[in-house]
Design a protein around this motif. Structure first.
Motif, PDB file in Angstrom:
ATOM      1  N   CYS A 125       0.828  -1.203   0.000  1.00 34.63           N
ATOM      2  CA  CYS A 125       0.000   0.000   0.000  1.00 34.63           C
ATOM      3  C   CYS A 125       0.863   1.254   0.000  1.00 34.63           C
ATOM      4  N   ARG A 129       0.855   4.530  -2.562  1.00 36.81           N
ATOM      5  CA  ARG A 129       0.626   5.871  -2.003  1.00 36.81           C
ATOM      6  C   ARG A 129       1.826   6.783  -2.269  1.00 36.81           C
ATOM      7  N   LYS A 287     -11.735   3.977  -4.960  1.00 40.86           N
ATOM      8  CA  LYS A 287     -10.491   4.461  -4.377  1.00 40.86           C
ATOM      9  C   LYS A 287     -10.331   5.963  -4.642  1.00 40.86           C
ATOM     10  N   TRP A 291      -4.642   3.170  -7.748  1.00 45.79           N
ATOM     11  CA  TRP A 291      -4.352   2.192  -6.691  1.00 45.79           C
ATOM     12  C   TRP A 291      -4.249   0.791  -7.284  1.00 45.79           C
ATOM     13  N   THR A 342      -7.612   3.734   0.838  1.00 46.02           N
ATOM     14  CA  THR A 342      -6.232   3.713   0.356  1.00 46.02           C
ATOM     15  C   THR A 342      -5.249   3.971   1.498  1.00 46.02           C
ATOM     16  N   PRO A 344      -3.107   2.218   4.841  1.00 50.16           N
ATOM     17  CA  PRO A 344      -2.476   0.911   5.061  1.00 50.16           C
ATOM     18  C   PRO A 344      -3.241   0.035   6.036  1.00 50.16           C
ATOM     19  N   LEU A 373      -7.462  -7.578  -2.477  1.00 43.56           N
ATOM     20  CA  LEU A 373      -6.940  -6.641  -1.480  1.00 43.56           C
ATOM     21  C   LEU A 373      -7.944  -6.421  -0.356  1.00 43.56           C
ATOM     22  N   LYS A 377      -7.397  -7.255   3.643  1.00 42.55           N
ATOM     23  CA  LYS A 377      -7.651  -6.316   4.736  1.00 42.55           C
ATOM     24  C   LYS A 377      -8.688  -6.863   5.712  1.00 42.55           C
TER      25      LYS A 377
END
Length: 446
Positions: A125, A129, A287, A291, A342, A344, A373, A377
């Motif tokens: 991530c 970014r 997002k 990304w 977006t 972490p 993703l 998470k």
């Protein structure tokens, strides 16, 4: 052990049970990603930026684009060097709203915060970014999406498959124009088909292909039968039971993953739900910044609907026009972009880091999380035992009913029957990285 492995404290093992995924384990997909995939992706970003400089120069009358491009390419090259030499993750210095959140997170990582040592989720991530931060500082490239052309191509090259899917769907809807004219079993059966179309649409991922062209080929409806054995955990019945219990006035949220063909399949789900009044509105979440190459940003969402409405194929154009009517009526809503998507952070941190977003999601009847993703998470990027229950690994993240539709592209998973993982590993040791297999999990509201 090689000299580099010793230098970077790489462990020549698979990820231990219950441990965070990390590139420090050499036999993990995280190691392969940090060592091989991400440098390739950064190289392609450099190449794309250089190729696009003349196009950007036309927009800005050519003033300064050469210097801007040179600086951006130099900064991305520096990022690539830092990645490949396992440097520390450094604070951001751009202008975006989320800079302070990111820098506070980086500070709390402490001293051992290199690309190979931190949790894989954090390192990956951060790279995307940081890319945004590099472009932020360029006056001419501030709003440039270095992945846009790849996302657009992924949609355009999938139009034949989109048309074929819509032919099948239109035939069903012509026979079942209204819910009261259909049996609940017919609607249930068709919804489960749409879930599968949506699930396998998640295979079209530019990140897993390192940015190479991906498209949905063939007739997805005709392929469903051959994919059925590849669904390793199937709670589509629970998802359906939840859907039909919501009532006409409820909201449903879809947390999107990829643009291109996959977002089209997200629209299919929304269209079914709204057509038969299983909810009053669908709230989509995208997002805030470019990304993981192919993730949906605000522009992609609207561009896709517009392209559908402009199609020369009647069935495609009609579908796009119907979507636009939902948007105009407020029944399809693209939510304001929230930077938590977006960040972490694992979703278990949402209630404390982004309490307004958590409270909004809690008003939904059902959350549909798309893709790998989001799955990582949800599972906190941790190597849970394969037979762990989804509701257990979610931890404190239980705002409302939720499900996840995910093709397996990373080495973590839950709710597998005993022995299945061993059998799949014998067939293909890389089975968790290919996108060949899928899961549909559901967790009820507490």
């Amino acid at each position: 052990m090689s000299e580099l492995d010793e230098k970077y404290d790489i462990i020549d093992e698979t990820t231990p049970p219950n441990a965070p995924l990390s590139a420090k384990y050499k036999r993990s997909f995280a190691y392969y990603t940090i060592q091989e995939r991400l440098p390739i992706i950064l190289t392609k970003v450099i190449d794309q930026t250089i190729r696009d400089k003349d196009e950007i120069a036309d927009i800005f009358n050519g003033e300064g684009i050469k210097d801007d491009t040179k600086e951006v390419v130099g900064n991305i090259s520096q990022l690539k060097y830092e990645l490949q030499t396992n440097k520390e993750i450094t604070p951001l210095d751009g202008e975006e709203f989320d800079k302070d959140v990111w820098n506070a997170f980086i500070e709390q990582l402490g001293e051992n915060n290199t690309y190979f040592s931190v949790k894989w989720l954090y390192a990956e991530c951060y790279l995307y970014r940081r890319l945004k931060s590099i472009f932020e500082k360029s006056p001419l490239l501030k709003t440039y999406d270095c992945f846009r052309k790849q996302k657009d191509a992924a949609f355009i090259t999938s139009l034949d498959a989109i048309s074929q899917v819509l032919q099948h769907i239109t035939e069903f809807y012509n026979k079942h124009a209204k819910a009261e004219e259909s049996t609940i079993l017919e609607l249930e059966s068709f919804f489960k088909i749409l879930l599968r179309i949506n699930l396998w649409g998640n295979r079209c991922d530019l990140s897993i292909s390192n940015g190479r062209e991906v498209k949905q080929a063939g007739n997805p409806f005709e392929e469903l039968g051959s994919f059925e054995s590849c669904i390793l955990h199937d709670q589509s019945q629970d998802i359906w039971d939840c859907l039909k219990s919501g009532g006409k006035s409820c909201s449903i949220d879809i947390i999107m993953d990829n643009a291109g063909y996959e977002v089209f399949t997200d629209f299919l789900i929304a269209d079914f739900i709204l057509r038969y009044d299983f909810a009053n509105k669908i709230r989509f979440h995208c997002k805030a910044i470019p990304w993981f190459i192919s993730d949906v940003v605000y522009r992609d969402f609207n561009w896709t609907i517009r392209k559908l409405t402009e199609s020369d194929t009647n069935v495609v154009r009609s579908f796009g026009e119907r979507l636009q009517q939902y948007v105009d009526a407020g029944r399809i809503q693209l939510q304001p972009t929230d930077y938590f998507w977006t960040s972490p952070y694992e979703f278990q941190a949402m209630q404390s880091i982004a309490p307004k977003l958590y409270a909004s999601l809690a008003t939904s009847h059902l959350l549909i999380f798309k893709g790998d993703l989001n799955y990582r998470k949800l599972l906190a990027d941790t190597n849970w035992p394969f037979d762990s229950h989804f509701v257990d690994v979610l931890g404190v993240f239980r705002p409302t009913n939720l499900c996840t539709l995910r093709t397996v592209k990373a080495d973590l998973i839950c709710e597998l029957p005993n022995g299945i993982a061993d059998e799949l590993s014998k067939l293909d040791p890389m089975w968790m990285e290919t996108g060949k297999y899928g899961v549909m999990h559901f967790a009820p509201k507490i």
